[in-house]
Design a protein around this motif. Sequence first.
Motif, mmCIF file in Angstrom:
data_model
loop_
_atom_site.group_PDB
_atom_site.id
_atom_site.type_symbol
_atom_site.label_atom_id
_atom_site.label_comp_id
_atom_site.label_asym_id
_atom_site.label_seq_id
_atom_site.Cartn_x
_atom_site.Cartn_y
_atom_site.Cartn_z
ATOM 1 N N TYR A 86 0.858 -1.182 0.000
ATOM 2 C CA TYR A 86 0.000 0.000 0.000
ATOM 3 C C TYR A 86 0.898 1.238 0.000
ATOM 4 C CZ TYR A 86 -3.992 -2.908 1.180
ATOM 5 O OH TYR A 86 -4.989 -3.839 1.166
ATOM 6 N N MET A 89 0.721 3.860 3.027
ATOM 7 C CA MET A 89 0.893 3.417 4.418
ATOM 8 C C MET A 89 2.355 3.502 4.814
ATOM 9 S SD MET A 89 -1.369 0.031 5.068
ATOM 10 C CE MET A 89 -1.561 -0.241 6.821
ATOM 11 N N TYR A 97 0.574 -4.954 9.812
ATOM 12 C CA TYR A 97 -0.738 -5.371 9.308
ATOM 13 C C TYR A 97 -0.636 -6.711 8.600
ATOM 14 C CZ TYR A 97 -4.824 -5.261 6.168
ATOM 15 O OH TYR A 97 -5.971 -5.556 5.467
ATOM 16 N N GLN A 100 0.029 -9.488 10.996
ATOM 17 C CA GLN A 100 -1.150 -9.844 11.798
ATOM 18 C C GLN A 100 -2.154 -10.646 10.978
ATOM 19 O OE1 GLN A 100 -1.469 -5.675 13.398
ATOM 20 N NE2 GLN A 100 -2.484 -6.769 15.050
ATOM 21 N N LEU A 101 -2.228 -10.336 9.674
ATOM 22 C CA LEU A 101 -3.120 -11.118 8.817
ATOM 23 C C LEU A 101 -2.657 -12.571 8.743
ATOM 24 C CD1 LEU A 101 -3.985 -8.900 5.739
ATOM 25 C CD2 LEU A 101 -5.376 -9.397 7.729
ATOM 26 N N LYS B 3 -9.400 -11.558 11.438
ATOM 27 C CA LYS B 3 -8.836 -10.988 10.215
ATOM 28 C C LYS B 3 -9.755 -9.936 9.634
ATOM 29 C CE LYS B 3 -5.907 -14.812 8.843
ATOM 30 N NZ LYS B 3 -5.695 -15.918 7.902
ATOM 31 N N LEU B 6 -9.351 -6.789 11.439
ATOM 32 C CA LEU B 6 -8.080 -6.152 11.043
ATOM 33 C C LEU B 6 -8.241 -5.398 9.729
ATOM 34 C CD1 LEU B 6 -5.293 -8.816 11.670
ATOM 35 C CD2 LEU B 6 -5.323 -6.483 12.520
ATOM 36 N N ILE B 7 -8.920 -6.060 8.782
ATOM 37 C CA ILE B 7 -9.095 -5.431 7.469
ATOM 38 C C ILE B 7 -9.969 -4.189 7.605
ATOM 39 C CG2 ILE B 7 -10.018 -5.750 5.153
ATOM 40 C CD1 ILE B 7 -9.415 -8.760 5.534
ATOM 41 N N LYS B 9 -10.364 -2.325 10.127
ATOM 42 C CA LYS B 9 -9.600 -1.263 10.796
ATOM 43 C C LYS B 9 -8.651 -0.584 9.804
ATOM 44 C CE LYS B 9 -6.326 -0.863 14.481
ATOM 45 N NZ LYS B 9 -5.394 -1.724 15.182
ATOM 46 N N ARG B 10 -7.958 -1.406 9.021
ATOM 47 C CA ARG B 10 -7.009 -0.810 8.080
ATOM 48 C C ARG B 10 -7.720 0.045 7.046
ATOM 49 N NH1 ARG B 10 -4.084 0.121 3.687
ATOM 50 N NH2 ARG B 10 -5.941 -0.281 2.460
ATOM 51 N N GLU B 11 -8.810 -0.501 6.482
ATOM 52 C CA GLU B 11 -9.542 0.247 5.463
ATOM 53 C C GLU B 11 -10.082 1.554 6.039
ATOM 54 O OE1 GLU B 11 -9.660 -0.374 2.325
ATOM 55 O OE2 GLU B 11 -8.637 -2.296 2.463
ATOM 56 N N LYS B 17 -7.392 8.657 7.296
ATOM 57 C CA LYS B 17 -6.131 9.396 7.347
ATOM 58 C C LYS B 17 -5.790 10.058 6.021
ATOM 59 C CE LYS B 17 -3.522 6.741 10.782
ATOM 60 N NZ LYS B 17 -2.389 5.782 10.816
ATOM 61 N N GLU B 207 -6.882 0.477 -6.380
ATOM 62 C CA GLU B 207 -5.572 0.821 -5.830
ATOM 63 C C GLU B 207 -4.814 -0.438 -5.430
ATOM 64 O OE1 GLU B 207 -5.410 2.738 -2.004
ATOM 65 O OE2 GLU B 207 -3.274 2.247 -2.093
ATOM 66 N N GLU B 208 -5.518 -1.394 -4.833
ATOM 67 C CA GLU B 208 -4.855 -2.642 -4.447
ATOM 68 C C GLU B 208 -4.364 -3.399 -5.663
ATOM 69 O OE1 GLU B 208 -7.594 -4.720 -2.008
ATOM 70 O OE2 GLU B 208 -6.831 -3.825 -0.175
ATOM 71 N N LEU B 226 -11.737 -9.929 2.407
ATOM 72 C CA LEU B 226 -11.140 -8.656 2.017
ATOM 73 C C LEU B 226 -12.209 -7.714 1.469
ATOM 74 C CD1 LEU B 226 -8.610 -6.968 1.640
ATOM 75 C CD2 LEU B 226 -8.280 -8.047 -0.561
ATOM 76 N N LYS B 230 -13.415 -4.315 3.279
ATOM 77 C CA LYS B 230 -13.263 -3.056 2.573
ATOM 78 C C LYS B 230 -14.581 -2.282 2.565
ATOM 79 C CE LYS B 230 -10.289 -3.326 -0.824
ATOM 80 N NZ LYS B 230 -9.377 -2.320 -0.321
#
Lengths: 309, 445
Positions: A86, A89, A97, A100-101, B3, B6-7, B9-11, B17, B207-208, B226, B230
Motif C-alpha cells: 500500500y 501506508m 498489518y 497480523q493477517l 482478520k 483487522l481489514i 480497521k485498516r480500510e 487518514k 488501488e490494491e 477482504l 473493505k
Amino acid sequence: MSTILAAKGVSKKFGDHIALNNVSLEIPKNCIYGLLGPNGAGKTTLIRIINQITYPDTGAVFFDGEPLKPEHIATIGYLPEERGLYKSMKVGEQALYLAQLKGLSKAEATKRLKYWFDRLDIGDWWNKKVQELSKGMAQKIQFVVTVLHQPKLLIFDEPFSGFDPINANIIKDEILHLKDEGASIIFSTHRMESVEELCEYIALIHQSEKILDGKLSDIKKEYKNNIFNVGLQVSEQNDIVKKLGDTHQIWAPTYNKQDEQLDFKIQLPSNDTGALLGYLSEKGKVNHFVETIPSANDIFIQTVKSKTK
Amino acid sequence: MGKLSLIIKREYLAKVKNKSFIIMTFLSPVLMVGMVALVLYLAMLNGSDKRVITVLNESSFYTDDFGKMEDVSVVKLKNLTLEQAKDSTEQLGYYGLVYVPNASTLEEATKESYFYSKESPTDGFLNELEDIFQYRLKQKRLESLGVSEDQYAAISKNFSIHTATFQGKENLKGLNELNAIIGGGFGYLIMMFIIIYGSFVMRSVIEEKTSRVIEVIISSVKPFQLMMGKIIGTSLAGVTQFVIWVVSGSILFLVVFLIFDLDMEALENAGSGLPQAKAMNVASSGMEENIQQYAEMFLQIPWVSLFSFFLVYFILGYLIYSSIYAAIGAAVDNETDTQQFMLPVISPLMLAIYVGFISVFSNPHGPVAVGFSLFPLTSPIVMLMRLSSGVGEGGVPVWQLVVSIALLIVTFLSIVWLAAKIYRIGILMYGKKPSYKDLYKWLKY
C-alpha cells in the motif's frame, strides 16, 4: 525423505483454457525446490493453488501429509511475482498489518520485525511511507513480511527481480539461511544461474503439464550425452580428428601450433571412455579429458523445445 | 473474525487518514454553510432592492393604494400627458408606469388602466398590482350590496375542512407532501451515500490492484473477507464523515444565523414572501394556525420507525451497491475503464429518485410507487419516501414492507455472492479490459 507438499493429479481449467493438466509433484522437506517453466506454463496457477487462492478442479494437494486446508495458510509464506505494498501506508504499520493477517500477535510481530529490520539494516525505514522507498527497498520489506511468521514452506516467485546484485546476494544468503534453519522452499524463476546455484530439486512445467522433475544432479546425469572435452598435446595435428570423425561426432577442433595442443569435443556412444583414452594416449599426452555436464539452462531449453506441441 | 476486523480497521484508517478525505470532511460543511449564507445574503440584497414605479392617476380613485405594495416605492406624476409620463419614466430608468385614466366610475377607470414598462413585468409584481385593483372592485361591488369594509374583512377569513380517517384519527392536509419531502430527503441521502462511498470502495479495490499488493493479501485472507472488510471499513469512514458533517454543519448554521441575525421570519420573506396577505391585512391568525398545524404534522411523522427503517434499507441497499462497485473495481485495471459499467449501476438509483419525486409525491400508495418500492434495486430509496406516512393503517401495508425487505435480503445475498466471484477472479487479472462476456465467464470459474 518426507515431503512437505505433494500435489496429486492437479488439474485446473479457466473456461476453455487448461491451466494445469494432471500435475503431480512431491516437494521434499528442507530443500530448495525449483519450479521452472516458460511464461504462461502454469507455474503461477500451481502456486496459487498451494496458497489456496484458487482451488483445483480435480486432484488434491497435501501439506505435510494432511489435505491442504485454510489453517495451513499461516504456515506458508508467499512472495508473489506481482507484488507491491500500500503506497500511502507507513512501512512499519504495513508490515505489522500483513504479519497480523498471517496470525501473529501485534507484540510478537513488532518484536520479530525489529529483529529483521536490524538484520537487513533497514531499521530507520519504520516511519517512512512506502511511496518514498525505491523498488529494491520495497522488495526487502516484502521479503521480511514473507518470512516473518516463520513458515514451514516458503514460496518465492522471482525473488530477485528488482534487486541490485549486492542486495540480491543478501537475499540469496537469507534464503539459504532459512533453509538451514529447516524451512522448505519453492523457488520459481527464469534465472537459470540461480537455479543452478540454489536448487537441489527441480520440476519443469510446460504447456500446463509437468514434463520433468527430480533431483537436479540426477537430471543432469540423465541429460549427459557422453560428450567430452579433450585437450591433447601432440607435435602434429596429423589425422587424429579426421580418423575419430569417421566413427564419432566431433565439434570445434582447434590446433594451437605454439602450445602444440589439439582441442575438440567428442561424443561417445556410451559412458565407456577406456578405448578412446587408450587411443589418445598413444598419440600424445592427454592434457585434459572432461565430461561436459549440461547446465540447467541447456536442460530447460532442450526439454521445452522437444516437448513443445 | 479477527482478520475481518483487522481489514476493517485498516480500510477505515486508510480512508480517514487520507488527506483529501480530511479536507473534504472539514471543508464541505464550511462550503455548504457558506453557500447557503451567500444565497440568503443575496436574497436579502435582492429583497431590499426596492422597485420604483411611477403612477399617473387621472381619476379620483386609487389615490393612495399603490403605496401599499411591498418593496415598491411610488413616484406620483401630475399634470403630464400619458406620452410625457411614459417618456420621463423611461428616462429616469424606473421599473414602469401605472396609468389610471380619468373616468366617472371605478369600474371604467379600472378597465382602462395600463401598466407600461420596458421589460415585461414579473408575475409576482403583476399579481400584487392586480390585487390592488381587484380589492377595490370587490369592495365597491359589496358596498353596493350594503356590506361594509370591516364586514368584508371578517367574511374573507379562510375556511378549511376537517379531515379524518374512517377510524376517526385526525388527518392533516399537506401531510402527504410533507411526508414525501422528508422521505425524499432520506432517499436522496441514501443515493448520495451509495454513489460517493461505493466509488470509494471501487477506487480502493483498484488501488490494491495497481499497487500489486492484492496477491500478498489474499494469500493470507479470503477474497470475500477482504471485500467485506473493505466495504464495511469504507462505510464506517463514511458514517464518521457524515456525523462530522451533521455536527459541524449544525454548529456552523447556528453561528451563521447569529451573525446574520436571520430569524425564521426573515427567511420566509426572502424565500417566498406572502405580500398580499400582509398588504390586505388578511387574517394573520390563519398563518399562526398553519404553523401550529405543520408542527403537529411534524410530530405525527413516525420518526422512530422511520429512522429504524432508514437504517435497514440504508444498510442493505448500500451493501448491495457497494458489492457491485467492488466487483467493478476488481474487474478493471484503472478508473477510466470503469465507465462502461457505471451507467447500469447508477441508472436504477436515478430512476428511483425520479420515480420517487414524481410518483410518490402525487400518490404514495399508487401502483407505480408500490412496484418500485418492492423492486430491490430501487426499494431502499422509494420505500423510504413512502414510509414517512407510517406503517399499517394509512401508510405502507405491512405485507409490502415484509416483501420488500425479504426481496432486498435475497438480492443482497445473491449480489454479494456474484460480486465476490467476479472480485475473486478479477483481482488477479491484469492487462485486459474486461467485457460483460468476460465477467459472465468469470462467474463460472
